[in-house]
Design an enzyme around this catalytic site. Structure first.
Site, short mmCIF file in Angstrom:
data_model
loop_
_atom_site.label_atom_id
_atom_site.label_comp_id
_atom_site.label_asym_id
_atom_site.label_seq_id
_atom_site.Cartn_x
_atom_site.Cartn_y
_atom_site.Cartn_z
N SER A 148 -31.99 29.60 -19.51
CA SER A 148 -32.20 29.15 -20.92
C SER A 148 -33.16 30.44 -21.48
O SER A 148 -34.06 31.20 -20.75
CB SER A 148 -32.87 27.89 -20.72
OG SER A 148 -33.68 27.35 -21.91
N TYR A 161 -39.20 21.92 -17.36
CA TYR A 161 -38.05 22.69 -17.59
C TYR A 161 -38.45 24.15 -17.74
O TYR A 161 -37.62 25.06 -17.24
CB TYR A 161 -37.28 22.11 -18.97
CG TYR A 161 -36.01 22.80 -19.34
CD1 TYR A 161 -34.79 22.14 -18.97
CD2 TYR A 161 -36.26 23.80 -20.25
CE1 TYR A 161 -33.87 22.67 -19.24
CE2 TYR A 161 -34.72 24.34 -20.97
CZ TYR A 161 -33.58 23.64 -20.21
OH TYR A 161 -32.40 24.22 -20.54
#
Ligand code: NAD
Length: 266
Positions: A148, A161
């Site tokens: 990401s 995350y």
């Protein structure tokens, strides 16, 4: 010299978390290029079977489903070994399954932290751990981790995350160095925002955490990060994946490819 078309005929791929969103699109792209594909992920069994059958029909390639839970190392290992048993090889592993939780760190539920680390980071290790001996024995393999933009930069309220995705970026480099002379490569693709169920779910959570409307989250939080003010589209990720898994990608190793509309250039 013309660049050869990407043809994955005879090759076998496992794509984790491919019952939805990015993973499903990547699985379709691999099957479309000729690979046999094993889907994985959670969801309604009838809908999963429908997705499996649709991809199999449109690609004309064998498409299977394995229900391994990415929080369970033994199930992850079984998915890899049973794929190899059925097809006799394993060429590509796409570690894509992921979950999100948005909350200030002091309110972050410890069990959500554990879940995110298990699915977004530890599962990448467990699948890679099982796949590497098989790929090394073949003398060729491709491991692609869907990280990401949050593997490179942070945002508030996403501590688990961001920690997991930074971990994936580091893991990718370490494995790449270990495998550098084996014909097996390990790279990461780091998308910016893609309009998937995972992002849709965040819009409401972000609105709550920040005390602003959902429209303001879209405008001022989500697309604010991306200089091109557009969501990343599935094809933009599929194109990068197909490059990496093909022979064209043979020299790419240990890299983290941003596909984020310029987000992490800032
Ligand atoms: P999604 O919610 O649409 O899909 C997630 C997939 O993971 C689903 O198939 C789901 O069933 C599966 N999954 C979740 N928990 C699982 C478990 N315990 N066992 C097995 N499978 C499980 O999400 P997405 O947006 O397509 O995200 C896919 C990947 O891309 C994730 O790693 C995510 O972090 C990453 N990513 C997404 C975006 C984005 O904007 N959507 C941006 C950057 C990175």
């Amino acid at each position: 010299m013309p660049v050869p078309p990407i043809d994955l005929s005879g090759q076998v791929a496992v794509v984790t978390g491919s019952t939805s969103g990015i993973g499903r699109a990547l699985a379709e792209a691999l099957a479309g290029a000729g690979a046999s594909v094993v889907l994985n992920g959670l969801g309604d069994p009838a809908q999963i079977e429908q997705a499996r059958a649709e991809i199999e029909q449109s690609s004309g390639r064998p498409v299977r489903y394995h229900g391994a839970d990415m929080t369970k190392p033994a199930e992850i290992g079984e998915m890899i070994t049973s794929t190899h048993r059925e097809f006799g090889r394993l060429d590509m592993l796409v570690n894509n399954a992921g979950v999100q939780h948005v909350s200030p760190v002091e309110d972050f539920p410890p069990e959500r932290w554990d879940l995110i680390i298990a699915i977004n980071l530890s599962a990448v290790f467990h699948a890679t751990h099982a796949a590497v001996p098989l790929m090394k024995a073949q003398g060729r393999g491709r491991i692609v981790n869907i990280a990401s933009a949050h593997s490179l930069v942070a945002s508030p309220f996403k501590s688990a995350y961001v920690a997991a995705k930074h971990g994936v970026a580091g893991f990718t480099k370490s494995v790449a160095l270990e495998l550098a002379q084996t014909g097996v490569t390990c790279n990461a693709i780091s998308p910016g925002y893609v309009r998937t169920p995972l992002v849709d779910g965040q819009i409401a959570d972000q609105a709550k955490a920040r005390g602003i409307s959902e429209e303001a989250v879209m405008r001022d939080v989500i697309l604010a990060a991306q200089p091109n003010k557009r969501f990343v589209e599935y094809d933009h990720l599929s194109g990068m994946l197909l490059y990496l898994v093909s022979d064209l990608g043979a020299s790419a190793n240990g890299a983290n490819f941003s596909v984020d509309g310029g987000w992490t250039a800032q």
